[in-house]
Design a protein around this motif. Structure first.
Motif, short mmCIF file in Angstrom:
data_model
loop_
_atom_site.label_atom_id
_atom_site.label_comp_id
_atom_site.label_asym_id
_atom_site.label_seq_id
_atom_site.Cartn_x
_atom_site.Cartn_y
_atom_site.Cartn_z
N VAL A 129 15.85 48.91 24.50
CA VAL A 129 17.19 49.40 24.82
C VAL A 129 17.64 50.40 23.75
CG1 VAL A 129 19.64 48.75 24.94
CG2 VAL A 129 17.93 47.38 26.14
N PHE A 130 17.36 50.09 22.50
CA PHE A 130 17.66 51.00 21.38
C PHE A 130 16.96 52.34 21.59
CE2 PHE A 130 16.15 52.25 16.97
CZ PHE A 130 17.32 52.90 16.61
N ALA A 131 15.69 52.30 22.00
CA ALA A 131 14.94 53.54 22.27
C ALA A 131 15.60 54.34 23.39
CB ALA A 131 13.50 53.21 22.63
N ALA A 132 16.06 53.64 24.43
CA ALA A 132 16.72 54.32 25.55
C ALA A 132 18.04 54.94 25.11
CB ALA A 132 16.97 53.32 26.69
N TYR A 133 18.79 54.24 24.29
CA TYR A 133 20.05 54.76 23.78
C TYR A 133 19.82 56.06 23.00
CZ TYR A 133 23.28 50.90 24.85
OH TYR A 133 24.09 50.00 25.49
N ILE A 134 18.78 56.05 22.16
CA ILE A 134 18.47 57.24 21.37
C ILE A 134 18.10 58.41 22.28
CG2 ILE A 134 16.79 58.24 19.76
CD1 ILE A 134 16.77 55.63 18.27
N ILE A 135 17.24 58.14 23.28
CA ILE A 135 16.83 59.19 24.22
C ILE A 135 18.05 59.82 24.88
CG2 ILE A 135 15.67 59.64 26.42
CD1 ILE A 135 13.59 57.52 25.57
N TYR A 136 18.96 58.96 25.34
CA TYR A 136 20.14 59.46 26.04
C TYR A 136 21.07 60.25 25.10
CZ TYR A 136 24.61 59.57 28.46
OH TYR A 136 25.78 59.99 29.03
N GLU A 137 21.42 59.63 23.97
CA GLU A 137 22.40 60.25 23.08
C GLU A 137 21.89 61.55 22.46
OE1 GLU A 137 25.39 59.44 22.86
OE2 GLU A 137 25.39 57.47 23.80
N ILE A 138 20.63 61.59 22.08
CA ILE A 138 20.08 62.82 21.51
C ILE A 138 19.94 63.90 22.59
CG2 ILE A 138 17.99 63.84 20.48
CD1 ILE A 138 17.73 61.42 18.74
N SER A 139 19.62 63.49 23.82
CA SER A 139 19.57 64.46 24.93
C SER A 139 20.93 65.09 25.15
CB SER A 139 19.10 63.76 26.22
OG SER A 139 17.79 63.27 26.08
N VAL A 140 21.97 64.24 25.16
CA VAL A 140 23.33 64.74 25.34
C VAL A 140 23.71 65.68 24.19
CG1 VAL A 140 25.78 64.07 25.33
CG2 VAL A 140 24.13 62.76 26.68
N TYR A 141 23.32 65.30 22.99
CA TYR A 141 23.63 66.11 21.80
C TYR A 141 22.92 67.48 21.86
CZ TYR A 141 23.61 67.63 16.89
OH TYR A 141 23.73 68.35 15.73
N LEU A 142 21.66 67.48 22.25
CA LEU A 142 20.87 68.71 22.23
C LEU A 142 21.25 69.68 23.34
CD1 LEU A 142 17.32 67.32 21.35
CD2 LEU A 142 18.92 68.50 19.84
N VAL A 143 21.61 69.14 24.52
CA VAL A 143 21.93 70.03 25.66
C VAL A 143 23.40 70.44 25.67
CG1 VAL A 143 20.09 69.05 27.06
CG2 VAL A 143 22.42 68.15 27.30
N GLY A 144 24.22 69.76 24.86
CA GLY A 144 25.60 70.22 24.75
C GLY A 144 26.63 69.40 25.47
N GLY A 145 26.35 68.16 25.80
CA GLY A 145 27.37 67.31 26.40
C GLY A 145 26.95 66.63 27.68
N GLU A 146 27.74 65.61 28.09
CA GLU A 146 27.43 64.81 29.27
C GLU A 146 27.57 65.60 30.57
OE1 GLU A 146 29.61 61.20 29.27
OE2 GLU A 146 28.54 60.35 27.55
N VAL A 147 28.46 66.60 30.58
CA VAL A 147 28.66 67.42 31.79
C VAL A 147 27.36 68.13 32.17
CG1 VAL A 147 29.90 69.36 32.79
CG2 VAL A 147 31.12 67.72 31.33
N ILE A 148 26.69 68.69 31.18
CA ILE A 148 25.43 69.40 31.44
C ILE A 148 24.35 68.42 31.89
CG2 ILE A 148 23.61 70.82 30.38
CD1 ILE A 148 25.72 71.99 28.56
N VAL A 149 24.35 67.24 31.29
CA VAL A 149 23.38 66.21 31.68
C VAL A 149 23.60 65.82 33.14
CG1 VAL A 149 22.66 63.80 31.32
CG2 VAL A 149 23.06 65.28 29.36
N THR A 150 24.88 65.69 33.54
CA THR A 150 25.22 65.33 34.92
C THR A 150 24.74 66.40 35.89
OG1 THR A 150 27.17 64.14 34.15
CG2 THR A 150 27.09 64.71 36.48
N LYS A 151 24.93 67.67 35.52
CA LYS A 151 24.47 68.77 36.38
C LYS A 151 22.94 68.73 36.53
CE LYS A 151 28.24 72.01 35.49
NZ LYS A 151 28.63 73.31 34.89
N TRP A 152 22.26 68.45 35.42
CA TRP A 152 20.80 68.35 35.47
C TRP A 152 20.38 67.21 36.39
CZ3 TRP A 152 17.77 64.13 34.15
CH2 TRP A 152 16.39 64.36 34.14
N LEU A 153 21.11 66.10 36.30
CA LEU A 153 20.81 64.94 37.14
C LEU A 153 20.93 65.29 38.61
CD1 LEU A 153 20.44 61.87 37.70
CD2 LEU A 153 22.89 61.62 37.33
#
Length: 416
Positions: free
Chosen positions: A302-326
Motif C-alpha cells: 500500500v505504501f508503494a502504491a501511495y508513492i506511485i500515486y503521489e509522485i505521479s501527481v507531483y510530476l505531472v502537475g496535479g490531480e486534474v491532469i491525472v484525471t484527464k489521463w485516466l
C-alpha cells in the motif's frame, strides 16, 4: 534541492498515511477473520469434497473470503481428484487475495459490489468449465508416486528441523487435532507443499517472526489503530494530541517496521503458503504471527502504491491532469488490470487496488483485475501441477476481459 525535499516529504507522508489510514485497519480485520478461521478449523474445506453438485458454489464462497487462505486450501483437493477443475476456476475467479482487505477498509461498498459480481461470474464460469469437462484429464493417475517412494522422501525431509515439523510433529495440545486439511501426512501434496527449508527453526527469520517481531508489530499496530480511529473524526493528531508529530512518528515507524518485517520473513510477492494457512487454523499463536506478516506485507505494498500515486501527481502537475489521463486511457487500464491479474501473488494486485481507491483507475479495470487475479492460491497449484496452473490462469483471464470491457462501456454510457 527543492525537488529532493518535496519527494522526501511525499515519501514520509505516504509512510504515515499507509500505516494509519490503511495498514492498522487491515491488521484489525485480518485478526478478526484469522480468529474465525481458527475456530472454524477448515470445516468448509472438508464439506466441499462431499458436495459434488455444488462444488463450484462452495469454491466461490471460499475464494470470496478475504485473503488467500480459503482459495489456497482448495488447490490440493483438485490434485487428489476430490473436486472438479471448474471448482478450481470458480475459487480463483472469486478470490481477491489480500487486496480485498484494502478494499474493505477503504471502500467497503465497492468491495461488496466487486464481490457480488465476482461471485456470480465465478459460479457461472465454474459450471461452464465442468459442463465441457475441461481439466478432466489434467491429473493422471500415473503421476502419483508409489507409497514406498513417498515414505522414503517423507522420512528424508523430516530430518530438516523446519517450522512445519515443530508445529505438526509435537504432541500435547495438538495430538487430538487434525494436522492437515484436505490431504494426509506424508502424501505427495504434503511433500510438495510443506517440506521446505524456508523456515528452519533457529535461523534469523524464524527467531525474529516467532519470538519478538510479531509482538512489536502488534504493539505498533494497536497504537496506530487508536490514532487511526481518532483521525476518522478529523482530529489532527500531530497537533492536537499533546505530543508533537505523534501521528508522523508512529505512522513512519509502523511502515518502516512493516518493510523490515516483510523482508526478514522472506515475503515479497506472496505472503501466504499452504502450510502457514493450516498452521493458523491449528494455533492461535500462529494466527497472530502469520497475520502480522500478512499485515506488514499489505502495508508495504500500500505504501508503494501511495508513492506511485503521489509522485505521479507531483510530476505531472496535479490531480486534474491525472484525471484527464485516466479518462483518455480507460480501456488500456482495463487490459492492464487483466495483465497484472496474470501475475501470481498479491503484491502487484494490492498496488492496483490501492490506485483505484485513489481514483487512478476506473471501476471496470478493478473488476477485471479482481476476476483475473489468483492471489497466492496459484502457487500451490504451480508446485503440484504446472499444466493445470497455466490453464487456470488462461481461463480466469477470459471472463475477466469479457466482463471488464463490457462494464467499461456501461460506465461510459452512464457518465456521458
Amino acid at each position: 534541492m527543492s525537488v529532493f525535499k518535496d519527494i522526501l516529504e511525499i515519501i514520509l507522508n505516504c509512510a504515515e498515511g499507509a500505516f494509519l489510514q490503511v495498514g492498522v485497519f487491515v491488521g484489525a480485520v485480518l485478526l478478526i477473520f484469522g480468529y474465525i478461521n481458527y475456530k472454524k478449523n477448515g470445516k468448509l474445506i472438508e464439506g466441499i469434497e462431499k458436495s459434488k453438485n455444488i462444488q463450484p458454489i462452495i469454491g466461490a464462497l471460499l475464494g470470496l473470503s478475504p485473503g488467500c487462505g480459503g482459495a489456497i486450501l482448495v488447490m490440493p483437493l483438485f490434485i487428489k481428484g476430490s473436486i472438479s477443475f471448474g471448482t478450481v476456476i470458480a475459487t480463483l475467479i472469486a478470490t481477491m487475495g489480500d487486496s480485498a482487505f484494502v478494499m474493505i477498509v477503504s471502500m467497503p461498498l465497492k468491495y461488496l459490489q466487486v464481490s457480488i459480481l465476482s461471485f456470480i461470474i465465478a459460479i457461472v464460469t465454474g459450471y461452464i468449465v465442468d459442463y465441457f469437462k475441461i481439466g478432466k484429464n489434467f491429473i493422471k493417475p500415473h503421476k502419483l508416486k508409489s507409497i514406498e517412494q513417498l515414505k522414503n522422501v517423507h522420512e528424508k525431509f523430516k530430518e530438516i528441523p523446519t517450522e512445519y515439523e515443530r508445529l505438526y510433529s509435537n504432541k500435547g495440545s495438538n495430538q487430538n487435532k487434525k494436522i492437515h486439511i484436505g490431504h494426509e501426512e506424508g502424501d505427495e501434496i504434503d511433500i510438495a507443499l510443506h517440506h521446505n527449508c524456508n523456515n528452519t527453526i533457529g535461523d534469523i527469520s524464524y527467531k525474529f517472526t516467532h519470538e519478538i517481531g510479531y509482538k512489536i508489530f502488534w504493539i505498533l499496530t494497536t497504537i496506530g489503530l487508536i490514532l487511526g480511529i481518532v483521525l476518522l473524526f478529523q482530529v489532527n493528531i500531530n497537533i492536537q494530541s499533546g505530543i508533537p508529530n505523534l501521528g508522523s512518528v508512529i505512522g513512519i515507524l509502523g511502515t518502516v517496521f512493516s518493510i523490515i518485517y516483510m523482508i526478514i520473513s522472506k515475503k515479497i510477492i506472496r505472503d501466504d503458503k499452504h502450510d502457514e494457512v493450516e498452521s493458523k487454523m491449528l494455533s492461535l499463536k500462529e494466527t497472530f504471527i502469520h497475520n502480522a506478516e500478512e499485515t506488514a506485507f499489505v502495508n508495504t505494498w500500500v505504501f508503494a502504491a501511495y508513492i506511485i500515486y503521489e509522485i505521479s501527481v507531483y510530476l505531472v502537475g496535479g490531480e486534474v491532469i491525472v484525471t484527464k489521463w485516466l479518462m483518455s486511457t480507460g480501456m488500456i487500464s482495463v487490459i492492464i488490470g487483466a495483465c497484472i491479474g496474470l501475475i501470481p501473488g498479491c503484491g502487484p494486485q494490492i498496488i492496483f487496488v490501492t490506485l483505484f481507491t485513489k481514483g487512478f483507475i476506473p471501476f471496470a479495470a478493478l473488476l477485471t483485475n479482481a476476476i483475473s487475479q489468483d492471489g497466492d492460491a496459484l502457487f500451490p497449484l504451480i508446485a503440484m501441477d504446472k499444466r493445470s496452473s497455466l490453464w487456470a490462469t488462461i481461463i480466469t483471464t477470459i471472463p475477466a476481459l469479457i466482463f471488464g470491457i463490457a462494464y467499461y462501456f456501461i460506465e461510459i454510457r452512464m457518465f456521458d
